[in-house]
Scaffold this motif. Structure first.
Motif, PDB file in Angstrom:
ATOM      1  N   GLU A  79       0.817  -1.217   0.000  1.00 13.54           N
ATOM      2  CA  GLU A  79       0.000   0.000   0.000  1.00 13.54           C
ATOM      3  C   GLU A  79       0.848   1.262   0.000  1.00 13.54           C
ATOM      4  O   GLU A  79       0.342   2.355   0.089  1.00 13.54           O
ATOM      5  CB  GLU A  79      -0.913   0.005   1.231  1.00 13.54           C
ATOM      6  N   ASN A  80       2.147   1.109  -0.037  1.00 13.96           N
ATOM      7  CA  ASN A  80       3.030   2.259  -0.011  1.00 13.96           C
ATOM      8  C   ASN A  80       4.065   2.164  -1.109  1.00 13.96           C
ATOM      9  O   ASN A  80       4.370   1.082  -1.589  1.00 13.96           O
ATOM     10  CB  ASN A  80       3.773   2.324   1.332  1.00 13.96           C
ATOM     11  N   SER A  81       4.584   3.296  -1.453  1.00 11.19           N
ATOM     12  CA  SER A  81       5.728   3.321  -2.341  1.00 11.19           C
ATOM     13  C   SER A  81       6.847   2.506  -1.690  1.00 11.19           C
ATOM     14  O   SER A  81       6.999   2.502  -0.472  1.00 11.19           O
ATOM     15  CB  SER A  81       6.151   4.777  -2.517  1.00 11.19           C
ATOM     16  N   ASN A  82       7.635   1.823  -2.515  1.00 16.22           N
ATOM     17  CA  ASN A  82       8.783   1.076  -1.998  1.00 16.22           C
ATOM     18  C   ASN A  82       9.713   1.955  -1.193  1.00 16.22           C
ATOM     19  O   ASN A  82      10.335   1.514  -0.243  1.00 16.22           O
ATOM     20  CB  ASN A  82       9.580   0.484  -3.164  1.00 16.22           C
ATOM     21  N   ARG A  83       9.801   3.207  -1.597  1.00 15.20           N
ATOM     22  CA  ARG A  83      10.679   4.150  -0.887  1.00 15.20           C
ATOM     23  C   ARG A  83      10.270   4.251   0.585  1.00 15.20           C
ATOM     24  O   ARG A  83      11.103   4.285   1.481  1.00 15.20           O
ATOM     25  CB  ARG A  83      10.565   5.534  -1.516  1.00 15.20           C
ATOM     26  N   ILE A  84       8.972   4.319   0.796  1.00 15.82           N
ATOM     27  CA  ILE A  84       8.469   4.448   2.170  1.00 15.82           C
ATOM     28  C   ILE A  84       8.623   3.135   2.917  1.00 15.82           C
ATOM     29  O   ILE A  84       9.050   3.095   4.068  1.00 15.82           O
ATOM     30  CB  ILE A  84       7.005   4.899   2.125  1.00 15.82           C
ATOM     31  N   GLN A  85       8.261   2.072   2.228  1.00 16.41           N
ATOM     32  CA  GLN A  85       8.365   0.738   2.816  1.00 16.41           C
ATOM     33  C   GLN A  85       9.810   0.485   3.294  1.00 16.41           C
ATOM     34  O   GLN A  85      10.022  -0.003   4.388  1.00 16.41           O
ATOM     35  CB  GLN A  85       7.978  -0.254   1.717  1.00 16.41           C
ATOM     36  N   THR A  86      10.769   0.850   2.476  1.00 18.75           N
ATOM     37  CA  THR A  86      12.170   0.612   2.819  1.00 18.75           C
ATOM     38  C   THR A  86      12.604   1.466   4.009  1.00 18.75           C
ATOM     39  O   THR A  86      13.280   0.994   4.918  1.00 18.75           O
ATOM     40  CB  THR A  86      13.071   0.966   1.610  1.00 18.75           C
ATOM     41  N   LEU A  87      12.175   2.728   4.007  1.00 22.82           N
ATOM     42  CA  LEU A  87      12.604   3.619   5.086  1.00 22.82           C
ATOM     43  C   LEU A  87      11.918   3.332   6.419  1.00 22.82           C
ATOM     44  O   LEU A  87      12.540   3.378   7.467  1.00 22.82           O
ATOM     45  CB  LEU A  87      12.313   5.078   4.704  1.00 22.82           C
ATOM     46  N   PHE A  88      10.617   3.064   6.359  1.00 27.67           N
ATOM     47  CA  PHE A  88       9.850   3.055   7.623  1.00 27.67           C
ATOM     48  C   PHE A  88       9.142   1.732   7.932  1.00 27.67           C
ATOM     49  O   PHE A  88       8.422   1.639   8.920  1.00 27.67           O
ATOM     50  CB  PHE A  88       8.798   4.189   7.599  1.00 27.67           C
ATOM     51  N   GLY A  89       9.303   0.727   7.085  1.00 24.90           N
ATOM     52  CA  GLY A  89       8.699  -0.581   7.367  1.00 24.90           C
ATOM     53  C   GLY A  89       7.203  -0.629   7.080  1.00 24.90           C
ATOM     54  O   GLY A  89       6.622   0.324   6.560  1.00 24.90           O
ATOM     55  N   THR A  90       6.606  -1.749   7.443  1.00 22.23           N
ATOM     56  CA  THR A  90       5.183  -1.955   7.166  1.00 22.23           C
ATOM     57  C   THR A  90       4.340  -1.279   8.239  1.00 22.23           C
ATOM     58  O   THR A  90       4.617  -1.433   9.431  1.00 22.23           O
ATOM     59  CB  THR A  90       4.878  -3.476   7.158  1.00 22.23           C
ATOM     60  N   PRO A  91       3.317  -0.514   7.845  1.00 24.99           N
ATOM     61  CA  PRO A  91       2.447   0.130   8.844  1.00 24.99           C
ATOM     62  C   PRO A  91       1.735  -0.901   9.734  1.00 24.99           C
ATOM     63  O   PRO A  91       1.478  -2.018   9.294  1.00 24.99           O
ATOM     64  CB  PRO A  91       1.432   0.885   7.979  1.00 24.99           C
ATOM     65  N   VAL A  92       1.459  -0.493  10.968  1.00 23.86           N
ATOM     66  CA  VAL A  92       0.838  -1.421  11.938  1.00 23.86           C
ATOM     67  C   VAL A  92      -0.525  -0.892  12.387  1.00 23.86           C
ATOM     68  O   VAL A  92      -0.860   0.276  12.145  1.00 23.86           O
ATOM     69  CB  VAL A  92       1.740  -1.596  13.181  1.00 23.86           C
ATOM     70  N   LYS A  93      -1.302  -1.745  13.071  1.00 24.20           N
ATOM     71  CA  LYS A  93      -2.572  -1.286  13.652  1.00 24.20           C
ATOM     72  C   LYS A  93      -2.260  -0.367  14.844  1.00 24.20           C
ATOM     73  O   LYS A  93      -1.213  -0.530  15.488  1.00 24.20           O
ATOM     74  CB  LYS A  93      -3.381  -2.491  14.122  1.00 24.20           C
ATOM     75  N   PRO A  94      -3.189   0.582  15.145  1.00 19.30           N
ATOM     76  CA  PRO A  94      -2.908   1.557  16.216  1.00 19.30           C
ATOM     77  C   PRO A  94      -2.407   0.936  17.519  1.00 19.30           C
ATOM     78  O   PRO A  94      -1.468   1.437  18.131  1.00 19.30           O
ATOM     79  CB  PRO A  94      -4.270   2.235  16.421  1.00 19.30           C
ATOM     80  N   LYS A  95      -2.995  -0.167  17.926  1.00 16.16           N
ATOM     81  CA  LYS A  95      -2.618  -0.778  19.210  1.00 16.16           C
ATOM     82  C   LYS A  95      -1.202  -1.355  19.192  1.00 16.16           C
ATOM     83  O   LYS A  95      -0.597  -1.571  20.227  1.00 16.16           O
ATOM     84  CB  LYS A  95      -3.600  -1.900  19.569  1.00 16.16           C
ATOM     85  N   LYS A  96      -0.712  -1.629  17.986  1.00 15.66           N
ATOM     86  CA  LYS A  96       0.636  -2.229  17.858  1.00 15.66           C
ATOM     87  C   LYS A  96       1.709  -1.157  17.689  1.00 15.66           C
ATOM     88  O   LYS A  96       2.866  -1.458  17.420  1.00 15.66           O
ATOM     89  CB  LYS A  96       0.674  -3.160  16.631  1.00 15.66           C
ATOM     90  N   TRP A  97       1.299   0.108  17.827  1.00 17.81           N
ATOM     91  CA  TRP A  97       2.246   1.218  17.609  1.00 17.81           C
ATOM     92  C   TRP A  97       3.453   1.121  18.529  1.00 17.81           C
ATOM     93  O   TRP A  97       3.332   0.812  19.710  1.00 17.81           O
ATOM     94  CB  TRP A  97       1.526   2.539  17.862  1.00 17.81           C
ATOM     95  N   GLN A  98       4.620   1.371  17.948  1.00 19.81           N
ATOM     96  CA  GLN A  98       5.832   1.570  18.743  1.00 19.81           C
ATOM     97  C   GLN A  98       6.475   2.821  18.194  1.00 19.81           C
ATOM     98  O   GLN A  98       6.194   3.187  17.056  1.00 19.81           O
ATOM     99  CB  GLN A  98       6.798   0.406  18.553  1.00 19.81           C
ATOM    100  N   LYS A  99       7.355   3.441  18.938  1.00 24.70           N
ATOM    101  CA  LYS A  99       8.023   4.663  18.467  1.00 24.70           C
ATOM    102  C   LYS A  99       8.535   4.448  17.035  1.00 24.70           C
ATOM    103  O   LYS A  99       9.279   3.512  16.773  1.00 24.70           O
ATOM    104  CB  LYS A  99       9.178   4.969  19.424  1.00 24.70           C
ATOM    105  N   GLY A 100       8.102   5.319  16.138  1.00 26.15           N
ATOM    106  CA  GLY A 100       8.574   5.224  14.754  1.00 26.15           C
ATOM    107  C   GLY A 100       7.661   4.460  13.810  1.00 26.15           C
ATOM    108  O   GLY A 100       7.897   4.435  12.609  1.00 26.15           O
ATOM    109  N   SER A 101       6.592   3.825  14.350  1.00 31.20           N
ATOM    110  CA  SER A 101       5.698   3.054  13.469  1.00 31.20           C
ATOM    111  C   SER A 101       4.798   3.974  12.663  1.00 31.20           C
ATOM    112  O   SER A 101       4.303   4.982  13.165  1.00 31.20           O
ATOM    113  CB  SER A 101       4.743   2.167  14.282  1.00 31.20           C
ATOM    114  N   MET A 102       4.541   3.565  11.423  1.00 31.42           N
ATOM    115  CA  MET A 102       3.444   4.175  10.675  1.00 31.42           C
ATOM    116  C   MET A 102       2.198   3.351  10.962  1.00 31.42           C
ATOM    117  O   MET A 102       2.279   2.173  11.293  1.00 31.42           O
ATOM    118  CB  MET A 102       3.750   4.143   9.179  1.00 31.42           C
TER     119      MET A 102
END
Ligand SMILES: [Zn+2]
Length: 352
Positions: A283-306
């Protein structure tokens, strides 16, 4: 530094009630994660976003957006001057947000069509006084306020504000653009004829131009808008790329009249959207995927998660990649053209 520059011309990063950037989702009172808006801004910076225009939809939001933008700008420079990295090029280059750890933040002042009842509800029901209060916000925040809006018409959501009220106060707000010589940030949903008619009537007041943001209309619709004035632009985000029909329309928008935006936290590109077929990285550009990883559900948030399905300004890279894909041109060319357009519309010298 990334090799491209972006301006996210529409991000709803400040709102009257707690939002997803404060960790609150789906109207819940329970906070899923701590506020992460500064992480959001740092991510945007890392993909090349130089400026963000924070959109406001009421008087209160406009005040809050302006003061938050100023606070972010100060913090951004403080953080960067504290950093040990002293070899950043050109300290005098800060105008375009190349300095600082966040993009340079700007805001709008105006009333969204669905909120136009406010003109008749606040200030003892005096629309004139409400307008004066909006003017005061522009005047007191001239360093960050770069557009009037968002204003316009939204006939998909008449339950919030009826047609005649929307029309009346859309017209009313042209006075702000006129008085302050600022461009307009416009919203139009299912209101083609009335929107066109009101814009046409006021085109003489648009000395600085306008953007019709989050465009989801037809080719005829954008063509008639662009024909009104050469300073009118069309804003494209994830909502403009949902269906095959939408994508075909975007494909035909000339690059020299297009602006990119995210409308964060709304209008995320989803797996089910047609635009997604132009991406390789889910669901994201590879550029974003590479820099920031796969987005998570709100409850699984950790510092730096999308967060999954929460749109944020760094995803302008995803919008750009889809536009480039459907237009069969390069990511760099789309970014460059749209960035130039954003400079021309929002940041050109006031004397021109
Ligand atoms: Zn809008």
């Amino acid at each position: 530094m990334p090799d491209v520059k972006f301006c996210d011309i529409g991000a709803n990063l400040v709102s009257a009630s707690p939002s997803t950037f404060d960790g609150f989702y789906f109207g819940s009172q329970v906070q899923s994660h701590p506020e992460d808006s500064e992480d959001v801004l740092e991510r945007a910076k890392r993909v090349g976003v130089r400026e963000i225009l924070v959109t406001a939809g009421t008087l209160e939001e406009a005040k809050a957006a302006a003061s938050k933008c100023r606070m972010w700008n100060e913090k951004s420079f403080r953080k960067s001057s504290n950093s040990i990295n002293n070899d950043r090029e050109g300290a005098d280059d800060d105008e375009d947000g190349s300095e600082g750890v966040f993009p340079k933040m700007y805001s709008t002042v105006g009333v969204h069509p669905t909120r136009c009842d406010e003109f008749e509800e606040k200030y003892d029901g005096s629309p004139e006084r409400y307008l004066q209060a909006l003017k005061t916000v522009v005047r007191e925040n001239a360093d960050v306020v770069k557009a009037i809006g968002e204003c316009g018409l939204d006939y998909d959501r008449l339950h919030f504000c009826e047609k005649e009220t929307q029309k009346k106060y859309f017209q009313f707000q042209f006075e702000l653009a006129k008085e302050f010589d600022l461009p307009l940030f416009l919203h139009s949903r299912n209101s083609r004829e009335d929107f066109y008619e009101i814009l046409k009537r006021n085109v003489k007041h648009l000395r600085k131009g306008a953007v019709v943001h989050s465009f989801t209309g037809t080719r005829e619709e954008f063509e008639e808008l662009l024909a009104l004035d050469d300073k009118i632009y069309i804003g494209v985000n994830g909502c403009s790329l949902k269906t095959e029909e939408n994508v075909n329309v975007v494909q035909s928008i000339p690059l020299d009249r297009m602006l990119l935006e995210t409308d964060a936290p709304w209008c995320a590109v989803k797996k089910t959207h047609f635009g997604n077929t132009f991406l390789e990285g889910g669901e994201n550009s590879n550029r974003i995927q590479t820099l920031f990883g796969t987005p998570v559900k709100p409850k699984k948030w950790q510092k730096g998660s999308m967060i999954k399905d929460r749109s944020e300004p760094c995803q302008i890279a995803t919008v750009c990649e889809i536009v480039a894909g459907c237009k069969e041109t390069s990511y760099e060319d789309v970014a460059e053209a749209c960035y130039r357009n954003s400079r021309d519309l929002f940041f050109s010298p006031s004397s021109s």
